[in-house]
Write a protein that holds these residues in place. Structure first.
Motif, PDB file in Angstrom:
ATOM      1  N   GLY A   1      76.218   7.710   8.566  1.00 55.40           N
ATOM      2  CA  GLY A   1      77.139   8.687   9.150  1.00 55.40           C
ATOM      3  C   GLY A   1      77.295   8.481  10.648  1.00 55.40           C
ATOM      4  O   GLY A   1      78.403   8.553  11.197  1.00 55.40           O
ATOM      5  N   ALA A   2      76.180   8.214  11.326  1.00 49.83           N
ATOM      6  CA  ALA A   2      76.216   7.965  12.768  1.00 49.83           C
ATOM      7  C   ALA A   2      76.994   6.689  13.073  1.00 49.83           C
ATOM      8  O   ALA A   2      77.772   6.637  14.036  1.00 49.83           O
ATOM      9  CB  ALA A   2      74.798   7.863  13.321  1.00 49.83           C
ATOM     10  N   THR A   3      76.802   5.665  12.254  1.00 48.60           N
ATOM     11  CA  THR A   3      77.527   4.406  12.439  1.00 48.60           C
ATOM     12  C   THR A   3      79.025   4.615  12.210  1.00 48.60           C
ATOM     13  O   THR A   3      79.854   4.113  12.976  1.00 48.60           O
ATOM     14  CB  THR A   3      76.984   3.317  11.500  1.00 48.60           C
ATOM     15  OG1 THR A   3      75.589   3.134  11.788  1.00 48.60           O
ATOM     16  CG2 THR A   3      77.707   2.004  11.683  1.00 48.60           C
TER      17      THR A   3
ATOM     18  N   VAL B   1      71.015  -0.294  15.279  1.00 49.24           N
ATOM     19  CA  VAL B   1      69.618  -0.561  15.593  1.00 49.24           C
ATOM     20  C   VAL B   1      68.961   0.767  15.932  1.00 49.24           C
ATOM     21  O   VAL B   1      69.465   1.521  16.757  1.00 49.24           O
ATOM     22  CB  VAL B   1      69.502  -1.522  16.803  1.00 49.24           C
ATOM     23  CG1 VAL B   1      68.055  -1.788  17.133  1.00 49.24           C
ATOM     24  CG2 VAL B   1      70.257  -2.814  16.536  1.00 49.24           C
ATOM     25  N   GLY B   2      67.869   1.049  15.273  1.00 52.59           N
ATOM     26  CA  GLY B   2      67.164   2.293  15.571  1.00 52.59           C
ATOM     27  C   GLY B   2      66.047   2.537  14.585  1.00 52.59           C
ATOM     28  O   GLY B   2      65.765   1.716  13.714  1.00 52.59           O
TER      29      GLY B   2
ATOM     30  N   GLY C   1      65.988  10.224  15.997  1.00 50.15           N
ATOM     31  CA  GLY C   1      65.854   9.322  17.139  1.00 50.15           C
ATOM     32  C   GLY C   1      67.209   8.841  17.612  1.00 50.15           C
ATOM     33  O   GLY C   1      68.247   9.330  17.183  1.00 50.15           O
ATOM     34  N   VAL C   2      67.195   7.882  18.501  1.00 53.74           N
ATOM     35  CA  VAL C   2      68.432   7.341  19.072  1.00 53.74           C
ATOM     36  C   VAL C   2      68.824   6.070  18.309  1.00 53.74           C
ATOM     37  O   VAL C   2      68.012   5.173  18.114  1.00 53.74           O
ATOM     38  CB  VAL C   2      68.254   7.017  20.571  1.00 53.74           C
ATOM     39  CG1 VAL C   2      69.523   6.393  21.133  1.00 53.74           C
ATOM     40  CG2 VAL C   2      67.909   8.282  21.340  1.00 53.74           C
ATOM     41  N   LEU C   3      70.076   6.034  17.870  1.00 48.11           N
ATOM     42  CA  LEU C   3      70.613   4.899  17.140  1.00 48.11           C
ATOM     43  C   LEU C   3      71.623   4.189  18.036  1.00 48.11           C
ATOM     44  O   LEU C   3      72.478   4.832  18.650  1.00 48.11           O
ATOM     45  CB  LEU C   3      71.306   5.383  15.859  1.00 48.11           C
ATOM     46  CG  LEU C   3      71.978   4.335  14.995  1.00 48.11           C
ATOM     47  CD1 LEU C   3      70.924   3.470  14.316  1.00 48.11           C
ATOM     48  CD2 LEU C   3      72.860   4.996  13.957  1.00 48.11           C
ATOM     49  N   ARG C   4      71.514   2.891  18.148  1.00 44.40           N
ATOM     50  CA  ARG C   4      72.472   2.091  18.921  1.00 44.40           C
ATOM     51  C   ARG C   4      73.402   1.382  17.950  1.00 44.40           C
ATOM     52  O   ARG C   4      72.951   0.657  17.064  1.00 44.40           O
ATOM     53  CB  ARG C   4      71.729   1.071  19.775  1.00 44.40           C
ATOM     54  CG  ARG C   4      72.644   0.213  20.600  1.00 44.40           C
ATOM     55  CD  ARG C   4      71.848  -0.766  21.431  1.00 44.40           C
ATOM     56  NE  ARG C   4      72.746  -1.610  22.222  1.00 44.40           N
ATOM     57  CZ  ARG C   4      72.418  -2.781  22.700  1.00 44.40           C
ATOM     58  NH1 ARG C   4      71.205  -3.249  22.524  1.00 44.40           N
ATOM     59  NH2 ARG C   4      73.289  -3.478  23.376  1.00 44.40           N
TER      60      ARG C   4
ATOM     61  N   ILE D   1      77.465   1.883  21.498  1.00 49.53           N
ATOM     62  CA  ILE D   1      77.437   3.336  21.621  1.00 49.53           C
ATOM     63  C   ILE D   1      76.060   3.791  21.165  1.00 49.53           C
ATOM     64  O   ILE D   1      75.536   3.311  20.150  1.00 49.53           O
ATOM     65  CB  ILE D   1      78.531   3.991  20.741  1.00 49.53           C
ATOM     66  CG1 ILE D   1      79.920   3.649  21.275  1.00 49.53           C
ATOM     67  CG2 ILE D   1      78.337   5.500  20.680  1.00 49.53           C
ATOM     68  CD1 ILE D   1      81.053   4.187  20.426  1.00 49.53           C
ATOM     69  N   TYR D   2      75.474   4.729  21.908  1.00 48.61           N
ATOM     70  CA  TYR D   2      74.191   5.310  21.528  1.00 48.61           C
ATOM     71  C   TYR D   2      74.431   6.683  20.921  1.00 48.61           C
ATOM     72  O   TYR D   2      75.152   7.496  21.496  1.00 48.61           O
ATOM     73  CB  TYR D   2      73.272   5.435  22.748  1.00 48.61           C
ATOM     74  CG  TYR D   2      72.812   4.104  23.275  1.00 48.61           C
ATOM     75  CD1 TYR D   2      71.621   3.546  22.830  1.00 48.61           C
ATOM     76  CD2 TYR D   2      73.566   3.396  24.190  1.00 48.61           C
ATOM     77  CE1 TYR D   2      71.195   2.307  23.301  1.00 48.61           C
ATOM     78  CE2 TYR D   2      73.147   2.161  24.663  1.00 48.61           C
ATOM     79  CZ  TYR D   2      71.968   1.631  24.219  1.00 48.61           C
ATOM     80  OH  TYR D   2      71.546   0.412  24.683  1.00 48.61           O
ATOM     81  N   VAL D   3      73.845   6.922  19.749  1.00 48.81           N
ATOM     82  CA  VAL D   3      73.984   8.190  19.051  1.00 48.81           C
ATOM     83  C   VAL D   3      72.601   8.837  18.985  1.00 48.81           C
ATOM     84  O   VAL D   3      71.675   8.276  18.405  1.00 48.81           O
ATOM     85  CB  VAL D   3      74.537   7.988  17.619  1.00 48.81           C
ATOM     86  CG1 VAL D   3      74.694   9.315  16.908  1.00 48.81           C
ATOM     87  CG2 VAL D   3      75.854   7.225  17.649  1.00 48.81           C
TER      88      VAL D   3
END
Length: 65
Positions: free
Chosen positions: A5-7, A53-54, A37-40, A30-32
């Motif tokens: 979903g974040a991607t 990546v995360g 945690g933080v997903l790149r 983009i960092y989410v």
């Protein structure tokens, strides 16, 4: 929260930027920030390639009958 979903949200941001500025996003990220945690999310135009990546954590298991 899920990485897919974040991607998908990050890809939408890339595409909206491209439409608004009439250009291709090349080698950007983009960092989410989400509960896990933080997903790149990394974009590289070759042609369109996205990588996230995360951290990864199993939240639970289940069965569908």
């Amino acid at each position: 929260s899920c990485g897919r979903g974040a991607t998908a949200a990050a890809i939408s941001m890339f595409k909206l930027y491209e439409l608004e500025h009439e250009c291709k996003v090349n080698a950007s990220s983009i960092y989410v920030r989400q509960k896990g945690g933080v997903l790149r999310v990394i974009n590289s135009y070759n042609p369109d390639r996205y990588e996230h990546v995360g951290p990864s954590v199993i939240e639970g298991e289940g069965n569908l009958d």
